[in-house]
Scaffold this active site. Structure first.
Site: not given
Ligand code: PEP
Length: 280
Positions: A242-243, A95, A167, A9-11, A221
């Site tokens: 995400g990140g 989300h 999540e 998920n690149w947001k 995370s």
């Molecule tokens: C997300 O927002 O879907 C996510 C899991 O972000 P991150 O991995 O950066 O916590």
């Protein structure tokens, strides 16, 4: 068949088309055509067209980060499911960012989910509790509320199309969602507990065979370091990342871990071939 899914998920993090195409290219090159893991990335809407062109012939699939439930009309700023369906296979719905920052409700998410299913997009339905809700002992109630709000009464055939993403809000690397709490990934014990709560709800609602077929992935995370212990759990069928999905260097090792663990799973949702190519 229970799928093992890894989504990125690149947001709103990649804001240049050149950069988006280059990252997507790198990720696609790391996957063989016979990957056992289903992999998607969700770039910004404005990058989807170019990224779609770049990865069309590869194993890497695309997702929309959200969508509206009307197909067409006077809805300024919304994304039509029809526009999306030309470019992606998956759509992320519910989300925590649109839920908790922009106030999306379960009913609103349900409308979108139904539309996504109607037009053949695979919904990735996210759910999860905040730190406060967990501290107050309400995790199960919140998950049940979100599940019922979006899925209750759904036809079994439609339910089988959906991927669920647990999540926990407190684990998502987002300071807007978590201004006052330490952000950390769920431990395997915490993740296992909540995935079990979700699968038990699915069993009650749709019956055990259907519940066993549905992929429930974990997000919050996740990275190459913690992916091993999280993905090793039989209740966790992949990750929403995400990140750590913003470069091939960080993302591919997670996919490799998923593919490796998949090989060792005993259940019948193991896929035949597993030929992901990675550089150590
Ligand atoms: C997300 O927002 O879907 C996510 C899991 O972000 P991150 O991995 O950066 O916590």
């Amino acid at each position: 068949m229970r799928r093992i899914v890894i989504g990125g998920n690149w947001k709103m993090q990649v804001t240049s088309t050149t950069e988006a195409v280059s990252i997507a290219d790198d990720i696609a090159q790391g996957l063989s055509t016979l990957s056992s893991v289903h992999v998607f990335i969700a770039p910004s809407f404005t990058e989807l067209y170019s990224v779609n062109k770049a990865v069309k012939e590869t194993q890497l699939k695309l997702a929309g980060q959200n969508m509206y439930y009307h197909e067409k009309g006077a809805f300024t700023g919304q994304i039509s499911p029809l526009s999306l369906a030309n470019l992606v296979d998956y759509v992320i719905l519910g989300h925590s960012e649109p839920r908790r920052i922009f106030g999306e409700t379960d009913e609103f998410i349900r409308q979108k989910l139904l539309k996504a299913l109607e037009i053949g997009l695979i919904p990735v339905l996210c759910l999860g509790e905040t730190a406060k809700e967990r501290e107050e002992g309400n995790t199960k109630a919140i998950l049940h509320q979100q599940l019922a709000g979006s899925l209750k009464g759904l036809q079994i055939e439609k339910m089988k199309m959906i991927i669920l993403a647990y999540e926990p809000v407190w684990a998502i690397n987002n300071k807007f969602l978590n201004p006052d709490t330490e952000i950390r990934p769920a431990t395997p014990i915490e993740a296992n507990e909540t995935h079990t709560i979700i699968r038990d709800w699915l069993k009650n609602e749709f019956g055990a065979p259907v519940a066993e077929e549905i992929s429930i992935i974990y997000g919050g995370s996740m990275n190459a370091q913690n992916a091993k212990e999280l993905l090793a759990l039989d209740q966790i069928d992949g990750g929403l990342i995400g990140g750590a999905s913003l470069s091939a260097e960080k993302f591919l090792p997670i996919i490799r871990t998923a593919a490796h663990l998949l090989e060792n799973r005993s259940t019948d949702y193991r896929w035949e071939s597993n030929t992901l190519r990675f550089d150590e």
